[in-house]
Design an enzyme around this catalytic site. Structure first.
Site, PDB file in Angstrom:
ATOM      1  N   GLU A 105     -12.152   2.673   1.698  1.00  0.00           N
ATOM      2  CA  GLU A 105     -11.458   1.751   2.591  1.00  0.00           C
ATOM      3  C   GLU A 105     -12.314   0.493   2.605  1.00  0.00           C
ATOM      4  O   GLU A 105     -13.222   0.338   3.420  1.00  0.00           O
ATOM      5  CB  GLU A 105     -11.338   2.308   4.021  1.00  0.00           C
ATOM      6  CG  GLU A 105     -10.430   1.440   4.885  1.00  0.00           C
ATOM      7  CD  GLU A 105     -10.975   1.044   6.250  1.00  0.00           C
ATOM      8  OE1 GLU A 105     -10.255   0.370   6.976  1.00  0.00           O
ATOM      9  OE2 GLU A 105     -12.127   1.373   6.586  1.00  0.00           O
TER      10      GLU A 105
ATOM     11  N   ASP B 278     -14.440   5.569   5.332  1.00  0.00           N
ATOM     12  CA  ASP B 278     -14.172   4.568   6.354  1.00  0.00           C
ATOM     13  C   ASP B 278     -15.151   3.399   6.234  1.00  0.00           C
ATOM     14  O   ASP B 278     -16.351   3.602   6.048  1.00  0.00           O
ATOM     15  CB  ASP B 278     -14.320   5.240   7.733  1.00  0.00           C
ATOM     16  CG  ASP B 278     -13.851   4.355   8.855  1.00  0.00           C
ATOM     17  OD1 ASP B 278     -12.668   3.992   8.858  1.00  0.00           O
ATOM     18  OD2 ASP B 278     -14.663   4.023   9.744  1.00  0.00           O
TER      19      ASP B 278
HETATM   20  C1  NOJ Z   1     -11.076   1.853   9.850  1.00  0.00           C
HETATM   21  C2  NOJ Z   1     -10.195   2.905  10.469  1.00  0.00           C
HETATM   22  O1  NOJ Z   1      -9.048   3.060   9.678  1.00  0.00           O
HETATM   23  C3  NOJ Z   1      -9.893   2.422  11.867  1.00  0.00           C
HETATM   24  O2  NOJ Z   1      -8.886   3.180  12.481  1.00  0.00           O
HETATM   25  C4  NOJ Z   1     -11.178   2.430  12.649  1.00  0.00           C
HETATM   26  O3  NOJ Z   1     -10.940   1.879  13.933  1.00  0.00           O
HETATM   27  C5  NOJ Z   1     -12.271   1.597  11.965  1.00  0.00           C
HETATM   28  N1  NOJ Z   1     -12.325   1.830  10.559  1.00  0.00           N
HETATM   29  C6  NOJ Z   1     -13.626   1.901  12.549  1.00  0.00           C
HETATM   30  O4  NOJ Z   1     -14.045   3.183  12.172  1.00  0.00           O
END
Ligand code: NOJ
Length: 521
Positions: free
Chosen positions: A263, A204
């Site tokens: 990500e 993440d």
């Molecule tokens: C990316 C995640 O996919 C999302 O759902 C989240 O709100 C943010 N990162 C913060 O962790």
């Protein structure tokens, strides 16, 4: 499967709260996922990525983790997690878990300790605490903005009145990755889950952990809109790559092929490729593809750019149309026909594809959720101007009836539209023309046709405007984006089509918003 299973894998994203509820409390859980493994095996996916299921106050749907080694009781137990991983493996499905290293929950014991500790203490140093600006320290320490709206700083109630940094919600304080203790803790967390048997991690905010020295102002209000075009002092800093070099050593020390998926929102495919150098991570989501418009020119450009960017690092390109953070692509692209064509386009490209739960049912975004059910922190943080991401998180309809269309024996944490009965798995399984059967067929053909998925190149064919067509060995994909039926020489026998088509003499006639797969003998 080979050591390099991930290079062309189709990876199915399970948003745990909304997939399947085993105990009737209205929220999906790990035993629910276990009970649906036969469905996933039958669909033909190679792996699942499961969104966070750790102990959490759920200020951001579990992306606010209070304990990285415990399962939230809402989702089950550690035994459930172990059983899920083992059973998935028995069915030939790998399991990727979601790791949230940029921030913890404000309920994490480290943050609680930091609030109780003195200024400049080792406890405070695990996060970014600063004095405020202005005579009385009443102004945030810098001008950074939160992704969810408002300033990225919150003033504490402590005696010294320091502020702390949170790039997301105030309940998600950012960790300070300059601290060796933070780095060591996450190496240990990686090992904890690898020991339990997981095949990898979706990371993440992989571009966020390292901040520019001195936390300098950006100088531009509304600067998060610059994310795709300009360097920002809190995202995609060079220092972040050192972390992944450490992590890669841990991943490689385990048997099999354990992977890291970034990500990372960056300003170009080239910047994304830097996360995938041979001693760093394995894959990154292709957000440049996800954000492209439904037209031939834009998609061809992003496909070419993505493939070219990955070549120097020899990483597979990934493709993704939807996830739990963006509007579902049936709605974004404007029709189910386009979404069906988009699926065949994506699944014909070389590399790895991500399928978000429910896209195989053709689910649209739910645009009219009542305001009192909205849970995404974006809703409140934006002063109720942005409804947030709940519309793509509505629980899956499994059957045409029951209190939550078979999602569970109780209701569902977000209401499902009444017409989702028709989109339920049970309805679609009985219908050869359903979106579900299209995905199942496409995944079967992809497994049978060695030219699909593998490699890293496409051979574009010369076709009319508004049409894209490319060859991969004996296989050809044609997509018509235009308003009129396109007629072109049939490059073999039709294997699969996203909608109606006709053949005439040696030509194939492809209607608007339709994709066709062909293969030469
Ligand atoms: C990316 C995640 O996919 C999302 O759902 C989240 O709100 C943010 N990162 C913060 O962790």
């Amino acid at each position: 499967m080979t050591q390099d299973w991930w290079r062309e894998a189709v990876i199915y994203q399970v948003y745990v709260r909304s997939f399947a509820d085993s105990n009737g409390d209205g929220v999906g859980d790990l035993p629910g996922i276990r009970s649906r493994l036969p469905y996933l095996a039958d669909l033909g996916v190679d792996a699942v990525w499961i969104t966070p299921f750790y102990a959490s106050p759920m200020a951001d749907g579990g992306y606010d983790v209070a304990d990285y080694r415990a399962i939230d009781p809402l989702f089950g137990t550690l035994d459930d997690a172990k059983a899920l991983v083992d059973e998935a493996h028995d069915r030939g499905i790998r399991v990727i878990v979601d790791l949230v290293p940029n921030h913890t929950s404000d309920r994490h014991e480290w943050f609680q300790q930091a609030l109780k500790a003195e200024k400049d203490s080792p406890e405070r140093a695990r996060y970014h605490f600063r004095d405020g600006r202005g005579d009385r320290g009443d102004l945030p320490p810098n001008d950074w903005e939160s992704v969810f709206g408002g300033p990225a700083w919150t003033k504490t109630e402590t005696a010294d009145g320091q502020w702390y940094l949170h790039l997301f919600a105030p309940e998600q304080p950012d960790l300070n990755w300059d601290q060796p203790e933070v780095r060591g803790e996450f190496l240990d967390i990686l090992r904890f889950w690898l020991d339990l048997g997981v095949d990898g991690f979706r990371i993440d905010v992989a571009h966020g952990m390292v901040k520019a020295d001195g936390l300098p102002d950006v100088g531009t209000p509304g600067h998060l809109k610059l994310l795709g075009t300009q360097a920002l002092p809190f995202f995609d800093q060079d220092g972040v790559h050192e972390i992944y070099r450490d992590w890669r050593k841990v991943l490689d020390s385990y048997p099999g092929s354990r992977i890291g998926v970034a990500e990372a929102w960056t300003r170009s495919p080239e910047r994304t490729a830097r996360y995938l150098r041979s001693d760093e991570l394995h894959q990154a989501f292709n957000f440049h593809y996800l954000t492209a418009e439904w037209n031939a020119a834009d998609l061809k450009q992003v496909i070419d750019d993505s493939l070219a960017a990955m070549t120097p690092v020899a990483a597979p390109t990934t493709w993704v149309l939807s996830n739990h953070d963006v509007q579902r692509h049936v709605t974004r692209y404007g029709s189910v026909a386009r979404a069906r064509a988009a699926a065949l386009l994506m699944l014909a490209l070389p590399g790895s594809a991500y399928v978000y739960q429910g896209e195989e049912l053709g689910l649209p975004e739910v645009l009219d959720l009542p305001e009192d059910v909205l849970q995404d922190p974006v809703w409140e943080r934006s002063g109720r101007t942005d409804r947030g991401r709940d519309g793509c998180r509505v629980p899956i309809p499994w059957t045409p009836d029951g209190p939550s269309f078979g999602f569970g024996d109780g209701g569902s944490w977000l209401p499902q539209p009444a017409d989702w009965a028709e989109l339920s798995v049970a309805k679609q399984q009985a219908d050869p023309n359903s979106v579900l059967e299209l995905y199942r067929s496409a995944l079967r053909v992809r497994r049978e046709q060695p030219d699909l998925g593998a490699g890293s190149e496409v051979e574009w064919l010369d076709v009319p405007e508004h049409v894209l067509s490319f060859r991969r060995g004996a296989f050809t994909c044609v997509v018509n984006f235009g308003p009129d039926t396109a007629r072109l020489p049939a490059d073999g026998r039709v294997l699969l089509s996203s909608g109606g088509y006709a053949t005439e003499d040696a030509d194939v006639l492809v209607p608007a918003d339709t994709a066709v797969w062909l293969a030469r003998p």
